[in-house]
Design a protein around this motif. Structure first.
Motif, PDB file in Angstrom:
ATOM      1  N   LEU A 154      46.782  38.608  40.807  1.00  0.00           N
ATOM      2  CA  LEU A 154      45.526  39.342  40.915  1.00  0.00           C
ATOM      3  C   LEU A 154      45.005  39.233  42.340  1.00  0.00           C
ATOM      4  N   ARG A 157      41.955  39.809  44.668  1.00  0.00           N
ATOM      5  CA  ARG A 157      40.515  40.030  44.681  1.00  0.00           C
ATOM      6  C   ARG A 157      40.123  40.288  46.137  1.00  0.00           C
ATOM      7  N   GLN A 163      36.648  43.568  44.740  1.00  0.00           N
ATOM      8  CA  GLN A 163      37.340  44.468  43.822  1.00  0.00           C
ATOM      9  C   GLN A 163      38.711  43.879  43.495  1.00  0.00           C
ATOM     10  N   GLU A 164      39.138  44.019  42.258  1.00  0.00           N
ATOM     11  CA  GLU A 164      40.378  43.392  41.805  1.00  0.00           C
ATOM     12  C   GLU A 164      41.491  44.419  41.596  1.00  0.00           C
ATOM     13  N   ARG A 197      45.864  44.469  40.359  1.00  0.00           N
ATOM     14  CA  ARG A 197      47.062  43.771  39.896  1.00  0.00           C
ATOM     15  C   ARG A 197      48.235  44.190  40.781  1.00  0.00           C
ATOM     16  N   LEU A 239      45.830  34.008  41.783  1.00  0.00           N
ATOM     17  CA  LEU A 239      44.687  34.729  42.323  1.00  0.00           C
ATOM     18  C   LEU A 239      44.754  34.684  43.844  1.00  0.00           C
ATOM     19  N   GLU A 285      42.631  35.813  46.952  1.00  0.00           N
ATOM     20  CA  GLU A 285      41.332  36.317  47.390  1.00  0.00           C
ATOM     21  C   GLU A 285      41.384  36.615  48.885  1.00  0.00           C
TER      22      GLU A 285
END
Length: 280
Positions: free
Chosen positions: A17, A19, A33-34, A36, A97, A99
């Motif tokens: 993910l 971010r 905003q995310e 995949r 994740l 970021e």
């Protein structure tokens, strides 16, 4: 996507993910905003952003160029640290994740694009070039030992990661910052340079080298091992030793004599005969 289960023609290892920080100067404020993103082995954060832009959201803005950690364009704040996106492999982050934010301590132009104008203005203010009273027309003499005195600090790619990591930059926008001061030492230590007085007058100003608290975060963030924190401490030493008369300034390196006649050095063999004649 080349086919099901494939990204860039290689096997997908996992999906993560992303971010990503989004911001538009037209209004709306900043938000995360995310997305995949399928990941292949060896895939970098920059390639992940390319995947998002090409397949999911063409409005995403970010800066990049060489993709080889040479130009310094893709500096970003990735999983809490300033890094080059092209040098940071997704799998090596060991997280599902990712970021991605713009570098801190800079004004944001759009999304992941920081405004580096103040960074380059500070760099220019420290006169990052050879200063001499004469105007040499040929090569300037410099020994290997004199080259090594500043070579490490000449590897700076001006990516701006050190400013993003520096706590003093974060609290004082007037501070010259680690990159500019490290380059001040790079040119001050250059045996060809004669600009010690004018450069140190700027470097020792209230916004200059004495404002460095030696946190060392800049050196930890530097992707090229320049170690700007070390350069600033060496520059402080130069300022003290010269001002107190503990070290004497040497005149800048002389110009190499012009070669008027070529002569083969002893022990150097003659070149082999040409394999193709000029007539051919």
């Amino acid at each position: 996507m080349a086919g099901e289960g494939k990204v860039f023609g290689e096997e997908i290892v996992k999906e993560v993910l992303f971010r990503v920080h989004r911001f538009s100067p037209d209004g709306g404020g900043a938000r995360m905003q995310e997305y995949r993103v399928p990941v292949r082995r060896g895939m970098t954060v920059l390639e992940g952003l390319h995947y998002i832009r090409d397949n999911l959201d063409a409005t995403l803005s970010y800066r990049f160029s060489c993709r080889m950690a040479i130009c310094g364009s893709c500096g970003m704040f990735i999983n809490g640290l300033p890094r080059l996106a092209c040098q940071t492999q997704i799998l090596e982050l060991e997280s599902d994740l990712i970021e991605v934010k713009p570098l801190p301590n800079y004004r944001v132009i759009k999304d992941l694009v920081p405004d580096l104008s103040p960074f380059f203005e500070k760099h220019r203010s420290l006169m990052p070039y050879i200063i001499r009273q004469d105007e040499p027309e040929g090569e300037l003499l410099q020994s290997p030992e004199e080259l090594n005195a500043y070579l490490q600090f000449a590897y700076c790619i001006k990516c701006g990661l050190c400013y993003a990591a520096c706590p003093t930059v974060a609290t004082d926008e007037e501070y010259f910052g680690p990159q500019a001061l490290a380059q001040a030492f790079r040119y001050t230590a250059d045996s060809r340079d004669g600009g010690w007085e004018v450069r140190m007058e700027v470097a020792c100003s209230p916004e200059g080298l004495w404002h460095c608290h030696f946190a060392g975060a800049c050196s930890e963030a530097c992707p090229k091992g320049v170690d700007p924190a070390l350069a600033i401490q060496l520059l402080k030493g130069e300022a003290v030793f010269v001002r107190w008369g503990l070290k004497r300034l040497h005149p800048p390196a002389p110009e190499a004599p012009k070669v008027t006649e070529g002569k083969r050095r002893e022990g150097i063999p003659e070149p082999p005969p040409p394999t193709v004649s000029k007539e051919e």
